[in-house]
Design an enzyme around this catalytic site. Structure first.
Site, PDB file in Angstrom:
ATOM      1  N   TYR A  69       0.825  -1.202   0.000  1.00  0.00           N
ATOM      2  CA  TYR A  69       0.000   0.000   0.000  1.00  0.00           C
ATOM      3  C   TYR A  69       0.857   1.249   0.000  1.00  0.00           C
ATOM      4  O   TYR A  69       2.054   1.200   0.245  1.00  0.00           O
ATOM      5  CB  TYR A  69      -0.944  -0.002   1.199  1.00  0.00           C
ATOM      6  N   LYS A 124       6.558  -2.007   1.797  1.00  0.00           N
ATOM      7  CA  LYS A 124       5.393  -1.427   2.481  1.00  0.00           C
ATOM      8  C   LYS A 124       4.180  -2.345   2.320  1.00  0.00           C
ATOM      9  O   LYS A 124       3.268  -2.095   1.531  1.00  0.00           O
ATOM     10  CB  LYS A 124       5.104  -0.022   1.940  1.00  0.00           C
ATOM     11  N   GLU A 173      12.644   2.252  13.965  1.00  0.00           N
ATOM     12  CA  GLU A 173      11.750   3.305  13.466  1.00  0.00           C
ATOM     13  C   GLU A 173      10.511   3.350  14.323  1.00  0.00           C
ATOM     14  O   GLU A 173      10.349   2.547  15.247  1.00  0.00           O
ATOM     15  CB  GLU A 173      11.380   3.039  12.000  1.00  0.00           C
ATOM     16  N   LEU A 214      11.481   1.127   6.812  1.00  0.00           N
ATOM     17  CA  LEU A 214      10.822   1.569   5.588  1.00  0.00           C
ATOM     18  C   LEU A 214      11.595   2.741   4.992  1.00  0.00           C
ATOM     19  O   LEU A 214      12.041   3.631   5.714  1.00  0.00           O
ATOM     20  CB  LEU A 214       9.393   2.014   5.900  1.00  0.00           C
TER      21      LEU A 214
END
Length: 286
Positions: A32, A150, A182, A206
């Site tokens: 996504y 992702k 993260e 990411l």
């Protein structure tokens, strides 16, 4: 009622349907992107489209359409739903072969599923949290090893956000081997001695589109950027901290595991980077 997009059709959200055999539903076999809309324009669309292509390639998933077609769909949804400030959510899955199987269906006979919808967020860039900062907790990072893709596998990030909420905080930072990877849905940074420090790109985090833009703008503004990992203790002793994402832009972090960061208020570096990012991104919005 919103107009949404499903496999070539613009539909009222109440009429949108996807097969129960779709692999995103059964296997979390999908990717996504979320693109912000400010002033009716798409922010960093090119970056999101390129990352989508990379995610699809890494998972050997067929692209549902071209980048130009994706842009046209985004613009049409923004127009139909009269979005001034908000988000466009896009999801691509491997589709449905009509039954459940661990093996991938043949891409020559099974088309991917493409779904998009908008979320109206008036005043998206004027979040009150940007003035006060957010509080985060740290949690062990137990996600799979390909966080650079992702995917829609978001159960643990969702659990992390709920754990933060239960602790009276706003979000969570993941920690692996003693180092921060993260945030639950964002990239993490600290500022120490005038240096902006954030974990280097790898499979561990990411590859944030907002991250790339913010670091580029920081360097153009003659700020010093150091890409390396840092510990929770180092973050707690930093001058300031912040996160970046497509929906929060640059968001100051003022507390980590109950310890104030810096003065416990948003710092000047985060504030300046947010200002620069919003200003420059609007210039390039489409």
């Amino acid at each position: 009622m919103r107009t949404v997009y499903v496999n070539g059709e613009y539909l009222p959200e109440s009429e949108a349907k996807v097969s129960i055999f779709d692999r995103a539903f059964l296997m979390a076999d999908g990717v996504y992107e979320v693109t912000s809309v400010l002033g009716g324009k798409l922010i960093d669309f090119d970056g999101h489209a390129k990352r989508l292509a990379r995610s699809l390639n890494e998972l050997d998933m067929k692209a549902p359409c071209t980048e130009d077609e994706l842009l046209a769909i985004h613009r049409e949804l923004v127009a139909r739903n009269e979005i001034t400030d908000g988000l466009v959510y896009l999801q691509v899955t491997r589709g449905s072969a009509g039954d459940r199987d661990f093996a991938f269906p043949d891409p020559e006979t099974t088309e991917p599923t493409l779904v998009l919808f908008t979320q109206n967020k008036p005043g998206l860039a004027e979040s009150p949290a940007a003035k006060t900062g957010i509080k985060v907790i740290s949690l062990e990072d137990i996600r799979w090893g390909r966080r650079d893709i992702k995917t829609v596998q978001l159960l643990y990030p969702s659990m992390a956000k709920m754990a933060a909420k239960k602790a009276g905080c706003d979000d969570a930072w993941f920690v692996e081997d003693g180092k921060v990877t993260e945030g639950s849905s964002n990239n993490a940074y600290i500022v120490k001695g005038g240096k902006i420090i954030t974990r280097e790109l790898s499979h561990d985090i990411l590859h944030g589109i907002t991250r790339a833009a913010v670091l580029r703008f920081a360097k153009e503004a003659q700020m010093v950027v150091e890409e390396r990992s840092f510990t929770v203790e180092e973050a707690q002793q930093a001058d300031e901290a912040f996160v970046t994402s497509a929906s929060s832009f640059v968001m100051p972090v003022v507390e980590l595991d109950g310890a104030k960061i810096g003065a416990g208020t948003p710092g000047p570096v985060a504030a300046r980077l947010r200002e620069i990012y919003l200003e420059e991104s609007m210039k390039m919005a489409v």
